[in-house]
Scaffold this motif. Structure first.
Motif, mmCIF file in Angstrom:
data_model
loop_
_atom_site.group_PDB
_atom_site.id
_atom_site.type_symbol
_atom_site.label_atom_id
_atom_site.label_comp_id
_atom_site.label_asym_id
_atom_site.label_seq_id
_atom_site.Cartn_x
_atom_site.Cartn_y
_atom_site.Cartn_z
ATOM 1 N N GLN A 23 0.807 -1.218 0.000
ATOM 2 C CA GLN A 23 0.000 0.000 0.000
ATOM 3 C C GLN A 23 0.849 1.281 0.000
ATOM 4 O O GLN A 23 0.326 2.384 0.032
ATOM 5 C CB GLN A 23 -0.922 0.016 1.233
ATOM 6 N N GLY A 24 2.173 1.109 -0.060
ATOM 7 C CA GLY A 24 3.068 2.265 -0.105
ATOM 8 C C GLY A 24 3.434 2.833 1.238
ATOM 9 O O GLY A 24 4.068 3.892 1.318
ATOM 10 N N LYS A 25 3.058 2.144 2.322
ATOM 11 C CA LYS A 25 3.416 2.618 3.655
ATOM 12 C C LYS A 25 4.845 2.189 3.990
ATOM 13 O O LYS A 25 5.238 1.056 3.742
ATOM 14 C CB LYS A 25 2.440 2.051 4.688
ATOM 15 N N VAL A 26 5.612 3.095 4.575
ATOM 16 C CA VAL A 26 6.998 2.794 4.936
ATOM 17 C C VAL A 26 7.014 1.856 6.130
ATOM 18 O O VAL A 26 6.474 2.184 7.204
ATOM 19 C CB VAL A 26 7.789 4.078 5.253
ATOM 20 N N GLN A 27 7.625 0.684 5.935
ATOM 21 C CA GLN A 27 7.727 -0.292 7.015
ATOM 22 C C GLN A 27 9.058 -0.191 7.752
ATOM 23 O O GLN A 27 9.131 -0.453 8.956
ATOM 24 C CB GLN A 27 7.564 -1.704 6.457
ATOM 25 N N SER A 28 10.093 0.177 7.016
ATOM 26 C CA SER A 28 11.422 0.310 7.626
ATOM 27 C C SER A 28 12.288 1.183 6.720
ATOM 28 O O SER A 28 11.933 1.464 5.574
ATOM 29 C CB SER A 28 12.079 -1.065 7.820
ATOM 30 N N VAL A 29 13.399 1.602 7.272
ATOM 31 C CA VAL A 29 14.377 2.398 6.510
ATOM 32 C C VAL A 29 15.732 1.723 6.636
ATOM 33 O O VAL A 29 16.175 1.396 7.742
ATOM 34 C CB VAL A 29 14.453 3.846 7.035
ATOM 35 N N VAL A 30 16.347 1.495 5.475
ATOM 36 C CA VAL A 30 17.712 0.971 5.439
ATOM 37 C C VAL A 30 18.651 2.163 5.289
ATOM 38 O O VAL A 30 18.588 2.897 4.305
ATOM 39 C CB VAL A 30 17.906 -0.024 4.280
ATOM 40 N N ASN A 31 19.492 2.356 6.281
ATOM 41 C CA ASN A 31 20.365 3.523 6.352
ATOM 42 C C ASN A 31 21.827 3.074 6.272
ATOM 43 O O ASN A 31 22.283 2.285 7.099
ATOM 44 C CB ASN A 31 20.095 4.250 7.675
ATOM 45 N N THR A 32 22.529 3.522 5.242
ATOM 46 C CA THR A 32 23.961 3.214 5.113
ATOM 47 C C THR A 32 24.739 4.519 5.139
ATOM 48 O O THR A 32 24.285 5.533 4.588
ATOM 49 C CB THR A 32 24.265 2.450 3.818
ATOM 50 N N PHE A 33 25.909 4.491 5.736
ATOM 51 C CA PHE A 33 26.693 5.712 5.848
ATOM 52 C C PHE A 33 28.171 5.353 5.999
ATOM 53 O O PHE A 33 28.528 4.252 6.430
ATOM 54 C CB PHE A 33 26.228 6.572 7.032
ATOM 55 N N ARG A 34 28.988 6.298 5.575
ATOM 56 C CA ARG A 34 30.439 6.137 5.736
ATOM 57 C C ARG A 34 31.027 7.457 6.219
ATOM 58 O O ARG A 34 30.462 8.527 5.984
ATOM 59 C CB ARG A 34 31.099 5.716 4.425
ATOM 60 N N GLU A 35 32.150 7.372 6.881
ATOM 61 C CA GLU A 35 32.818 8.578 7.362
ATOM 62 C C GLU A 35 33.311 9.396 6.176
ATOM 63 O O GLU A 35 33.827 8.859 5.201
ATOM 64 C CB GLU A 35 33.976 8.201 8.285
ATOM 65 N N PHE A 36 33.142 10.709 6.275
ATOM 66 C CA PHE A 36 33.467 11.602 5.164
ATOM 67 C C PHE A 36 34.932 11.482 4.772
ATOM 68 O O PHE A 36 35.272 11.502 3.583
ATOM 69 C CB PHE A 36 33.139 13.046 5.535
#
Length: 457
Positions: free
Chosen positions: A107-120
């Motif tokens: 239905q297009g509802k956000v169930q989770s967020v996958v967050n990736t990041f690295r040090e600048f």
């Protein structure tokens, strides 16, 4: 038995997937719609100074002393890629490149967020490998045995082993960037970035953002996520500031502050960013004269003038001309797929007598032109420009002297004829930028013509 095997396979797959995720060098978080951490890999724990095992199942907002950046995504459903984040809180200073992808149901509802990041800094090192200027020259590539050149090389070799700022003085075309690259390649920073900046080639309105960077929204036309400047990109290595006297006075003051404080503040930012940069500056003008004319700051001069190296003009090391001419002859003969050339003694003698106002760059361009235009395997003659030839005794009579403007027009026209009016090739031979050559062609009213085209009536 089959069910047991299936369960064992699933367990093994979960263990393998967890090992794969933890082996990724980027930080990775999965946060559900309630804001609870469903997964945190080891790099994410290290970057955020959190224990991954103790963090799983807890609300992300409870673990941090700042507002989670990904929180609005659950409401908007809009993620982002490679956003630069600078976060200052009571317990953390984070400078990250961050990506957040929403996972939605049918239905297009956000169930989770996958967050990736690295040090600048890690991302910056990767970018530096791409954006840094290629270092092609070492001291072994500097050709010549004259005393003044050997003195310059000796001084440069000693300076390369230290960390002091260096000022290279020498006329245009004498090889200042070659020396700068050789100094970088000979020192402890050889494996770090080498960033070259021509201060005269940057438009005045862009030079500050190019050198010091900017944050998002700091001015019209700025990239959405901001951008680091050349000093940040060169951190850990060397920045070469060519034609430093062309830098505007107000920016000279900002450069002085960067050299004193060892930090830069991007346009639109409040917090400075530390940088570790060795500066090599170069000028083809007398800096003390520029200071006297109030065109250059004396305090910046003394900051840059820790080590000063004089690069000699070619006319001051004429004994090196035969060696240089032979080197360029072989280089461009090989490039053109022609046999190895030789230079007749009269031509070589004429080259040694010419003053070469364009220095090594002019000599190189001249040899390339002679190779391209030669039909044989020997350069038999070299005719300096008319006003540069040694005077020969002649009866006293009025001389038809050309103005400098007339001489320049004749040289440009002759070069265009030699290269069949190929402006790109002519600009390379003349040692000027193509837009500059087009401007001079228009200014002098020179008609461009290709082979096979009839002359205008």
């Amino acid at each position: 038995m089959g069910a047991v095997e299936t369960s064992g396979n699933l367990d093994r797959m979960l263990v393998e997937q967890r090992a794969i995720i933890d082996s990724i060098s980027d930080g990775l978080l999965v946060v559900d719609e309630d804001g609870r951490v469903r997964h945190m890999n080891a790099p994410a724990g290290r970057i955020l100074t959190l224990n991954p095992e103790q963090s799983v199942g807890r609300r992300f907002a409870e673990l941090l002393d700042f507002e989670p950046i990904i929180a609005p995504i659950f409401r908007t459903g809009i993620g982002y890629y490679d956003r630069e984040l600078i976060i200052d809180s009571g317990r953390r200073h984070l400078h990250l490149i961050d990506t957040a992808i929403p996972i939605k149901d049918a239905q297009g509802k956000v169930q989770s967020v996958v967050n990736t990041f690295r040090e600048f800094n890690r991302a910056k090192r990767i970018a530096q490998q791409i954006a840094g200027s290629p270092v092609r020259y070492t001291f072994d590539d500097i050709i010549g045995t004259s005393d003044c050149l050997r003195q310059a090389i000796g001084d440069a070799r000693k300076a390369a082993l230290g960390t002091a700022n260096i000022l290279l003085n020498g006329p245009s075309g004498s090889g200042k960037e070659v020396f700068a690259q050789a100094i970088h390649a000979h020192g402890d920073r050889r494996d770090a970035p080498f960033i070259a900046v021509n201060c005269a080639a940057l438009p005045r309105e862009l030079i500050e953002s190019e050198l010091f960077g900017y944050v998002a929204g700091s001015f019209t036309g700025a990239q959405k996520g901001g951008r680091p400047g050349k000093f940040e990109m060169a951190s850990g290595g060397t920045i070469f500031l060519d034609e430093i006297t062309e830098m505007p006075l107000d920016l000279q003051a900002k450069l002085l502050r960067v050299l004193q404080e060892r930090e830069v503040t991007r346009i639109g930012a409040l917090r400075p960013i530390p940088v570790d940069v060795r500066v090599i500056a170069a000028s083809n003008r007398n800096l003390k004269d520029a200071i006297a004319r109030r065109e250059f700051r004396d305090d910046l001069y003394y900051r840059l003038h820790v080590v000063s190296i004089a690069i000699p003009a070619l006319k001051d090391r004429r004994s090196d001309i035969p060696m240089l001419a032979t080197h360029f002859l072989r280089k461009y003969a090989a490039n053109a797929g022609k046999p190895i050339f030789t230079i007749a003694e009269p031509a070589l003698r004429s080259m040694a007598e010419y003053d070469w106002p364009g220095n090594v760059r002019e000599l190189e361009n001249t040899l390339e032109r002679l190779v391209v235009l030669s039909d044989g395997t020997e350069i038999q003659c070299f005719d300096p420009p008319g006003d540069a030839r040694p005077p020969t005794p002649r009866p006293a009579m009025p001389l038809a002297l050309k103005s400098l403007r007339e001489h320049e027009r004749d040289v440009i026209a002759a070069t265009l004829v030699h290269v069949d009016h190929n402006v790109t090739k002519a600009a390379e031979i003349l040692g000027i930028a193509r837009p500059t050559l087009y401007s001079k062609i228009r200014d002098y009213g020179i008609a461009l013509q290709r082979a096979g085209e009839s002359k205008p009536s």
